[in-house]
Design a protein around this motif. Sequence first.
Motif, short mmCIF file in Angstrom:
data_model
loop_
_atom_site.label_atom_id
_atom_site.label_comp_id
_atom_site.label_asym_id
_atom_site.label_seq_id
_atom_site.Cartn_x
_atom_site.Cartn_y
_atom_site.Cartn_z
N ALA A 230 -32.01 -31.07 -25.95
CA ALA A 230 -31.95 -29.93 -25.03
C ALA A 230 -33.33 -29.77 -24.43
N THR A 231 -33.40 -29.42 -23.15
CA THR A 231 -34.72 -29.19 -22.54
C THR A 231 -35.24 -27.82 -22.98
N GLU A 232 -36.56 -27.71 -22.96
CA GLU A 232 -37.20 -26.42 -23.27
C GLU A 232 -36.64 -25.32 -22.34
N GLU A 233 -36.47 -25.67 -21.07
CA GLU A 233 -36.00 -24.68 -20.09
C GLU A 233 -34.57 -24.23 -20.41
N VAL A 235 -33.02 -24.26 -23.40
CA VAL A 235 -33.01 -23.42 -24.62
C VAL A 235 -33.57 -22.03 -24.29
N LYS A 236 -34.61 -22.00 -23.49
CA LYS A 236 -35.21 -20.71 -23.12
C LYS A 236 -34.21 -19.87 -22.30
N ALA A 237 -33.49 -20.53 -21.40
CA ALA A 237 -32.51 -19.80 -20.58
C ALA A 237 -31.41 -19.22 -21.47
N LEU A 238 -30.96 -20.00 -22.45
CA LEU A 238 -29.93 -19.49 -23.36
C LEU A 238 -30.48 -18.35 -24.22
N TYR A 239 -31.72 -18.53 -24.65
CA TYR A 239 -32.36 -17.48 -25.47
C TYR A 239 -32.44 -16.18 -24.67
N ASN A 240 -32.94 -16.27 -23.44
CA ASN A 240 -33.09 -15.07 -22.63
C ASN A 240 -31.74 -14.43 -22.33
N TRP A 241 -30.74 -15.29 -22.07
CA TRP A 241 -29.41 -14.75 -21.77
C TRP A 241 -28.85 -14.01 -22.99
N THR A 242 -29.01 -14.62 -24.16
CA THR A 242 -28.45 -13.97 -25.36
C THR A 242 -29.19 -12.66 -25.66
N ARG A 243 -30.51 -12.60 -25.38
CA ARG A 243 -31.25 -11.34 -25.59
C ARG A 243 -30.68 -10.24 -24.71
N TYR A 261 -40.02 -31.43 -39.59
CA TYR A 261 -40.08 -30.80 -40.91
C TYR A 261 -39.31 -29.48 -40.90
N SER A 262 -39.37 -28.74 -39.80
CA SER A 262 -38.67 -27.45 -39.71
C SER A 262 -37.41 -27.55 -38.87
N GLY A 263 -36.91 -28.74 -38.65
CA GLY A 263 -35.72 -28.92 -37.83
C GLY A 263 -36.09 -29.18 -36.38
N ALA A 264 -35.09 -29.57 -35.59
CA ALA A 264 -35.35 -29.83 -34.16
C ALA A 264 -35.80 -28.56 -33.47
N GLN A 265 -35.46 -27.40 -34.02
CA GLN A 265 -35.86 -26.13 -33.39
C GLN A 265 -37.38 -25.97 -33.33
N ALA A 266 -38.11 -26.74 -34.14
CA ALA A 266 -39.58 -26.67 -34.10
C ALA A 266 -40.10 -27.08 -32.72
N SER A 269 -40.14 -23.27 -27.85
CA SER A 269 -41.00 -22.08 -27.96
C SER A 269 -40.20 -20.86 -28.41
N VAL A 270 -38.86 -20.92 -28.27
CA VAL A 270 -38.03 -19.82 -28.77
C VAL A 270 -37.12 -20.37 -29.87
N LYS A 271 -36.72 -19.49 -30.78
CA LYS A 271 -35.96 -19.94 -31.95
C LYS A 271 -34.56 -19.31 -31.96
#
Length: 449
Positions: A230-233, A235-243, A261-266, A269-271
């Motif tokens: 997934a692109t950073e953009e 994931v960020k768009a989904l993050y912002n939409w869900t907020r 080490y912390s998963g692909a989510q590392a 910039s948003v989790k």
Amino acid sequence: MKTLISDKYIKDDKSKAIYDRAVDVITGGVSRNTIYRAPHPFYVASAKGSYITDIDGTERLDFANNMASLIHGHSHPTIINAVTEQLHNGSAYTMATEAEVRFAELLTSRSPGFEKVRFVNSGTEAVMTMIKASRAYTGKYKIAKAEGSYHGTYDFAEVSQTANPSNWGDIDKPNSVPVAQGTPLNVLNDVIIFPYNDIERTIKLLDDNADDIACVLIDPVPHRVGLFPATEEFVKALYNWTRKNNAILAFDEVVTYRVNYSGAQASYSVKPDLTALGKIIGGGFPIGALVGKSEIMQVLDPRQTFLKHPHSGTFSANPVSTTAGRIAMEMFNEQAVLDLNNLTNVARNQIEEVIKLADVPVCLTGAGSMFRMHFQENAPNTYRETYQNKETRDVINELLDFLFFEEDIVMINTMACMFATSLKQNDVDRLSDALLRGLRFMKPKIDRL
Ligand SMILES: Cc1ncc(COP(=O)(O)O)c(C=O)c1O
């Protein structure tokens, strides 16, 4: 053309004899369609490290690692010792064990967003619990997921996993396509399908259902969509939409937890709010886990006066899986993750060379310790570009047979490799050499695709 099934298997085929018995008592002779292969599956006698020996005595080099679940290969001695010790004390009780607490402590220390854990028995169950927890928390009932993505076999999670050109519909509003015949229409209506990494179309689809969506579910490097991140953009768009819309951002890291080490989510910039885990965190034994924010995970807490999502499971958090998983994850420390990703990178570079030498229109996608080969010149960016027609599938199956029967190499049936720490440079060299022979052998057919 010469037959791909070597004479040795036809002459001395104990596996066929077992399969003949299997079809009498197991539907189709297998309990997992993924292990079926024509003319029949091959039965394992033993496995150690990166090698599996079948009951006819053939030893194969394994790049599938039980569908990405064996991060240290087969029967790692440290895991065997820990599990054996546990087995002497019992395997599951109607009481709690410290094993689950120790493992939960390790997982919560690895990833910043993993505030609380709930163990289950499979990736399917982890995704299902994540969806149900999202509904319980938000009071909404629809989910949104990407076309083509695999998240296990829960009704809602599997919608459109196998969408094809005859039924996938307009890309602006992809159809919700059932996998299993008989999937209730209400299930299909309650799953919004979006095109992966396509921000504009996805946000429009989400907006159209904003009042009803409990969670947006994504795998950060979805295997069936094409195994590209997934692109950073996006994931960020989904993050912002869900907020903005009282919805949960839900990551399926059942496979991709291995990527960092912390998963692909590392990598983002948003989790996510919630994450589903499975596969490697069982150390070779069945497991799944839902992890995420305490506030949301509270819906599962039996101490609440109003319990929003009652949740149990007979074998959940059994001490065999949680002990094996903890030991496996302790060994998969930051250095081990880096080393494994480096070796996988070397393999990818070597295979890129092989593709050039064989002069075939083939390309690679992947991340961390995983990669997938595609039978097209340019790397796909969407599920629809990744989708393989029957001719391509036939070529892939023939190449997989070549590797399995002629080269004694096991790959995942999408032409993917999921690496394990038991692999060495000489195993990678053997894979590259085998692929060179295989691609040259298949070149006339690949060129015709
Ligand atoms: C991304 C993803 N999610 C969920 C699952 C389901 O996991 P399990 O087979 O343990 O139910 C899988 C299995 O392959 C998977 O690849």
